[in-house]
Design a protein around this motif. Structure first.
Motif, PDB file in Angstrom:
ATOM      1  N   ASN A 151      21.213  47.852  42.578  1.00 37.80           N
ATOM      2  CA  ASN A 151      21.416  47.508  41.178  1.00 37.80           C
ATOM      3  C   ASN A 151      22.158  46.188  41.005  1.00 37.80           C
ATOM      4  O   ASN A 151      22.891  45.992  40.024  1.00 37.80           O
ATOM      5  CB  ASN A 151      22.162  48.644  40.472  1.00 37.80           C
ATOM      6  CG  ASN A 151      21.260  49.809  40.147  1.00 37.80           C
ATOM      7  OD1 ASN A 151      20.480  49.774  39.206  1.00 37.80           O
ATOM      8  ND2 ASN A 151      21.351  50.861  40.959  1.00 37.80           N
ATOM      9  N   LYS A 152      21.952  45.283  41.931  1.00 38.76           N
ATOM     10  CA  LYS A 152      22.551  43.953  41.819  1.00 38.76           C
ATOM     11  C   LYS A 152      22.134  43.314  40.494  1.00 38.76           C
ATOM     12  O   LYS A 152      20.968  43.318  40.123  1.00 38.76           O
ATOM     13  CB  LYS A 152      22.098  43.083  42.978  1.00 38.76           C
ATOM     14  CG  LYS A 152      22.690  41.688  42.983  1.00 38.76           C
ATOM     15  CD  LYS A 152      22.279  40.919  44.223  1.00 38.76           C
ATOM     16  CE  LYS A 152      22.934  39.536  44.253  1.00 38.76           C
ATOM     17  NZ  LYS A 152      22.589  38.795  45.492  1.00 38.76           N
ATOM     18  N   GLY A 153      23.109  42.791  39.769  1.00 36.24           N
ATOM     19  CA  GLY A 153      22.841  42.197  38.466  1.00 36.24           C
ATOM     20  C   GLY A 153      23.022  43.169  37.326  1.00 36.24           C
ATOM     21  O   GLY A 153      23.172  42.747  36.174  1.00 36.24           O
ATOM     22  N   LEU A 154      22.986  44.466  37.636  1.00 34.35           N
ATOM     23  CA  LEU A 154      23.241  45.500  36.636  1.00 34.35           C
ATOM     24  C   LEU A 154      24.639  46.087  36.806  1.00 34.35           C
ATOM     25  O   LEU A 154      25.385  46.220  35.837  1.00 34.35           O
ATOM     26  CB  LEU A 154      22.186  46.612  36.732  1.00 34.35           C
ATOM     27  CG  LEU A 154      20.750  46.215  36.380  1.00 34.35           C
ATOM     28  CD1 LEU A 154      19.810  47.398  36.618  1.00 34.35           C
ATOM     29  CD2 LEU A 154      20.653  45.748  34.940  1.00 34.35           C
ATOM     30  N   VAL A 155      24.988  46.439  38.049  1.00 33.43           N
ATOM     31  CA  VAL A 155      26.342  46.912  38.337  1.00 33.43           C
ATOM     32  C   VAL A 155      27.306  45.733  38.206  1.00 33.43           C
ATOM     33  O   VAL A 155      27.066  44.678  38.790  1.00 33.43           O
ATOM     34  CB  VAL A 155      26.423  47.513  39.756  1.00 33.43           C
ATOM     35  CG1 VAL A 155      27.871  47.748  40.160  1.00 33.43           C
ATOM     36  CG2 VAL A 155      25.646  48.817  39.827  1.00 33.43           C
ATOM     37  N   PRO A 156      28.367  45.866  37.427  1.00 33.39           N
ATOM     38  CA  PRO A 156      29.333  44.773  37.290  1.00 33.39           C
ATOM     39  C   PRO A 156      29.971  44.414  38.638  1.00 33.39           C
ATOM     40  O   PRO A 156      30.134  45.267  39.512  1.00 33.39           O
ATOM     41  CB  PRO A 156      30.375  45.329  36.323  1.00 33.39           C
ATOM     42  CG  PRO A 156      29.641  46.399  35.564  1.00 33.39           C
ATOM     43  CD  PRO A 156      28.689  46.998  36.554  1.00 33.39           C
ATOM     44  N   GLY A 157      30.330  43.150  38.775  1.00 32.76           N
ATOM     45  CA  GLY A 157      30.934  42.692  40.012  1.00 32.76           C
ATOM     46  C   GLY A 157      29.906  42.165  40.983  1.00 32.76           C
ATOM     47  O   GLY A 157      28.704  42.129  40.707  1.00 32.76           O
ATOM     48  N   ASP A 158      30.390  41.744  42.145  1.00 35.70           N
ATOM     49  CA  ASP A 158      29.554  41.121  43.166  1.00 35.70           C
ATOM     50  C   ASP A 158      29.161  42.162  44.210  1.00 35.70           C
ATOM     51  O   ASP A 158      29.965  42.528  45.068  1.00 35.70           O
ATOM     52  CB  ASP A 158      30.325  39.975  43.814  1.00 35.70           C
ATOM     53  CG  ASP A 158      29.473  39.141  44.766  1.00 35.70           C
ATOM     54  OD1 ASP A 158      28.359  39.588  45.106  1.00 35.70           O
ATOM     55  OD2 ASP A 158      29.936  38.052  45.170  1.00 35.70           O
ATOM     56  N   THR A 159      27.936  42.636  44.140  1.00 34.77           N
ATOM     57  CA  THR A 159      27.490  43.674  45.066  1.00 34.77           C
ATOM     58  C   THR A 159      27.311  43.149  46.487  1.00 34.77           C
ATOM     59  O   THR A 159      27.089  43.941  47.407  1.00 34.77           O
ATOM     60  CB  THR A 159      26.180  44.318  44.592  1.00 34.77           C
ATOM     61  OG1 THR A 159      25.193  43.295  44.399  1.00 34.77           O
ATOM     62  CG2 THR A 159      26.385  45.067  43.282  1.00 34.77           C
ATOM     63  N   ASP A 160      27.418  41.843  46.692  1.00 32.20           N
ATOM     64  CA  ASP A 160      27.411  41.274  48.039  1.00 32.20           C
ATOM     65  C   ASP A 160      28.822  41.166  48.604  1.00 32.20           C
ATOM     66  O   ASP A 160      28.998  40.716  49.733  1.00 32.20           O
ATOM     67  CB  ASP A 160      26.762  39.886  48.035  1.00 32.20           C
ATOM     68  CG  ASP A 160      25.283  39.936  47.737  1.00 32.20           C
ATOM     69  OD1 ASP A 160      24.635  40.938  48.113  1.00 32.20           O
ATOM     70  OD2 ASP A 160      24.761  38.995  47.110  1.00 32.20           O
ATOM     71  N   ARG A 161      29.816  41.565  47.821  1.00 33.57           N
ATOM     72  CA  ARG A 161      31.211  41.500  48.248  1.00 33.57           C
ATOM     73  C   ARG A 161      31.865  42.862  48.040  1.00 33.57           C
ATOM     74  O   ARG A 161      32.827  43.020  47.319  1.00 33.57           O
ATOM     75  CB  ARG A 161      31.963  40.418  47.469  1.00 33.57           C
ATOM     76  CG  ARG A 161      31.500  38.990  47.756  1.00 33.57           C
ATOM     77  CD  ARG A 161      31.872  38.582  49.192  1.00 33.57           C
ATOM     78  NE  ARG A 161      31.532  37.188  49.469  1.00 33.57           N
ATOM     79  CZ  ARG A 161      30.363  36.786  49.947  1.00 33.57           C
ATOM     80  NH1 ARG A 161      29.400  37.687  50.181  1.00 33.57           N
ATOM     81  NH2 ARG A 161      30.135  35.515  50.201  1.00 33.57           N
ATOM     82  N   ILE A 162      31.296  43.870  48.696  1.00 33.12           N
ATOM     83  CA  ILE A 162      31.846  45.228  48.630  1.00 33.12           C
ATOM     84  C   ILE A 162      32.881  45.389  49.735  1.00 33.12           C
ATOM     85  O   ILE A 162      32.618  45.097  50.903  1.00 33.12           O
ATOM     86  CB  ILE A 162      30.735  46.281  48.775  1.00 33.12           C
ATOM     87  CG1 ILE A 162      29.750  46.185  47.601  1.00 33.12           C
ATOM     88  CG2 ILE A 162      31.329  47.684  48.858  1.00 33.12           C
ATOM     89  CD1 ILE A 162      28.544  47.086  47.739  1.00 33.12           C
ATOM     90  N   VAL A 163      34.072  45.847  49.355  1.00 36.19           N
ATOM     91  CA  VAL A 163      35.160  46.081  50.306  1.00 36.19           C
ATOM     92  C   VAL A 163      35.426  47.580  50.359  1.00 36.19           C
ATOM     93  O   VAL A 163      35.884  48.180  49.387  1.00 36.19           O
ATOM     94  CB  VAL A 163      36.438  45.328  49.893  1.00 36.19           C
ATOM     95  CG1 VAL A 163      37.550  45.580  50.897  1.00 36.19           C
ATOM     96  CG2 VAL A 163      36.162  43.832  49.763  1.00 36.19           C
ATOM     97  N   SER A 164      35.127  48.193  51.489  1.00 39.55           N
ATOM     98  CA  SER A 164      35.309  49.632  51.665  1.00 39.55           C
ATOM     99  C   SER A 164      36.759  49.947  52.000  1.00 39.55           C
ATOM    100  O   SER A 164      37.404  49.214  52.754  1.00 39.55           O
ATOM    101  CB  SER A 164      34.392  50.126  52.781  1.00 39.55           C
ATOM    102  OG  SER A 164      34.656  51.478  53.095  1.00 39.55           O
TER     103      SER A 164
END
Length: 505
Positions: free
Chosen positions: A189-202
């Motif tokens: 959901n890149k572009g729909l989910v707020p924030g940068d989905t390429d910068r997920i910090v677990s």
């Protein structure tokens, strides 16, 4: 399965009907399209990492299922919190990193199905008990939201879930499969989910720390593909940009031997007695072989780590620096009083020093018997973690099986155990230089935490550093399990490694 039920009040918020939608176990159509307009606006006074509070207005996206065919929608769902304003200042989260905070502990089930705001995930323990914050001393999701980051909290199946036919459907590798599916949902959901989905910090603590490390180590591994397909996970990447693990209890197939190397000659804290030293020595000898097989060098140019020099390595790299930092932060009078109670610790005005034996005496003892993880009587949580079907617990090491006291009479481990162990162990992927792993790592452990061996963190950090990854590892002096003493530093670290600082600090 009886597990395929919805939690009270759980709805597929954000789901939109589409030709690709499937039917879940509760008979509802569900797609994996995130509806960015389906939120509730909330305002709350949240703790900040500097010790104060901030008034945060945020969008709260209610629990939504992250797979099309959930076995248990109550656990296979996530919530998302997005800051809008902090102390009256507007927040732009377009490039904000996403803090992916799991609440897993003890490999128990985790649910956000009843959450109405940030930081409300619960860990479900036996007998109907629930534990908020996973017993952590820090609610990291709230701190991260107050710092301006997007926060995602996933639920996940756990080892104690049983359906109406007596089948355990949350045992390994269910928890990591669920967490990967949740990451895939976000990235699809890149572009729909707020924030940068390429910068997920677990992030995660204890067993959750192990799962955070595993997410970081195993990104996009094909070994999980079949499990993910069965759930209808999104066709997207499950790699995370960075991974943070507090007191990770992992590398379970070697955990008993590592525990004995570390704590074998320490007394049981509950009884003040030594464990069976014959068993302990056998496991210590096995650890020496395992450690040699890793062929890993210590941090700071220490050289090859072995069972013979690991105590010296831990002292110089982690324990003495941690004690030094603690003592340096005390007033002169408080430091004098502290040292008077601990005469084995030497202080030269700048640095603390002590021996390994002195550290063991200061630590206060071990809290697990021998063996600690693969119990001879199949009584540990880890035995339950490797249960399968209607079998609630199984051996997962040859040593545990050879000393079995249940009378089951098996002469070999079940055939699926090696693969399941690999799916649950970040070291499996690290030792193979897995290309999809994270390159940024935050690793922490308390020095007074006998839930696992100090070598688990030591090997994890050293192995990753040896691959050229950016590793920030340290120990907290005198800290016990599930402790986070430097959340402000961690939130700054996220900004540094992602290159996308929080929009408000």
């Amino acid at each position: 399965m009886a597990g395929a039920v919805a939690a009270g009040g759980l709805t597929a918020t954000g789901a939109q009907a589409s030709p690709a939608a499937r039917t879940t176990g509760v008979g509802r159509p569900h797609s994996l399209v995130f509806d960015k307009t389906a939120y509730t606006l909330r305002t709350a006074a949240l703790p900040s990492a500097d010790g104060g509070t901030k008034e945060v207005t945020y969008r709260f996206y209610a629990p939504t299922t992250y797979v099309t065919d959930p076995l248990d929608a109550a656990h296979q769902s996530l919530v998302i919190s997005v800051p809008v304003a902090i102390d009256g200042r507007k927040v732009n989260t377009e490039r904000a990193p996403i803090v992916f905070a799991n609440w897993v502990g003890g490999y128990f089930p985790v649910s956000v199905a009843e959450a109405t705001g940030v930081g409300e995930g619960i860990m479900e323990m036996p007998n109907g008990q629930v534990l908020e914050n996973n017993g952590n001393d820090t609610n990291l999701p709230k701190l991260a939201l107050a710092a301006g980051y997007v926060v995602v909290e996933p639920g996940a199946r756990g080892r104690t879930l049983v359906d109406g036919e007596g089948v355990y459907y949350g045992t390994a590798p269910a928890v990591i499969v669920d967490l990967k599916a949740a990451v895939r949902y976000l990235r699809a959901n890149k572009g729909l989910v707020p924030g940068d989905t390429d910068r997920i910090v677990s992030t995660g603590t204890s067993a959750g720390g192990a799962m955070s490390a595993l997410l970081g180590a195993s990104g996009d591994s094909p070994l999980y593909a079949g499990h993910l397909r069965q759930l209808g996970a999104a066709d997207a990447s499950d790699a995370v940009f960075a991974a943070a693990a507090w007191c990770p209890i992992t590398d379970l197939e070697h955990a008993d031997m590592a525990y004995e190397w570390c704590w074998g000659e320490a007394q049981l804290s509950s009884t003040g007695t030594l464990v069976d030293q014959n068993l302990s020595r056998e496991l210590r000898a096995a650890f020496a072989e395992y450690q040699a097989s890793l062929r890993v060098d210590g941090l700071g140019g220490f050289g090859r780590l072995s069972a013979r020099n690991y105590d010296d390595y831990l002292l110089k790299t982690y324990l003495q620096p941690a004690a030094t930092a603690h003592l340096s932060g005390l007033s002169s009078d408080a430091r004098s009083a502290y040292l008077a109670d601990r005469p084995a610790i030497q202080w030269n005005g700048k640095r603390a020093s002590f021996t390994w034996d002195a550290y063991l005496a200061q630590m206060g003892g071990r809290n697990k018997n021998v063996p600690s993880f693969d119990g001879f009587g199949l009584t540990t949580g880890e035995n339950n973690l490797f249960g399968k079907g209607t079998v609630s617990a199984r051996h997962f090491t040859r040593y545990g099986l050879d000393h079995d006291t249940t009378g089951l009479g098996a002469d070999r481990l079940d055939k699926d155990i090696p693969e399941t162990l690999a799916l649950m162990n970040p070291m499996h992927f690290i030792r193979r230089r897995h290309a999809g792993r994270s390159r940024h790592w935050w690793i922490r452990l308390g020095t007074s935490d006998p839930h696992t061996s100090l070598t688990v963190v030591g090997n994890l950090a050293a192995s990753l550093s040896g691959l050229g990854d950016h590793v920030n590892s340290a120990m907290y002096w005198d800290a016990g399990h599930a402790t986070n003493r430097d959340p402000a530093a961690f939130l700054r670290w996220i900004a540094e490694v992602t290159g996308s600082p929080a929009t408000h600090r």
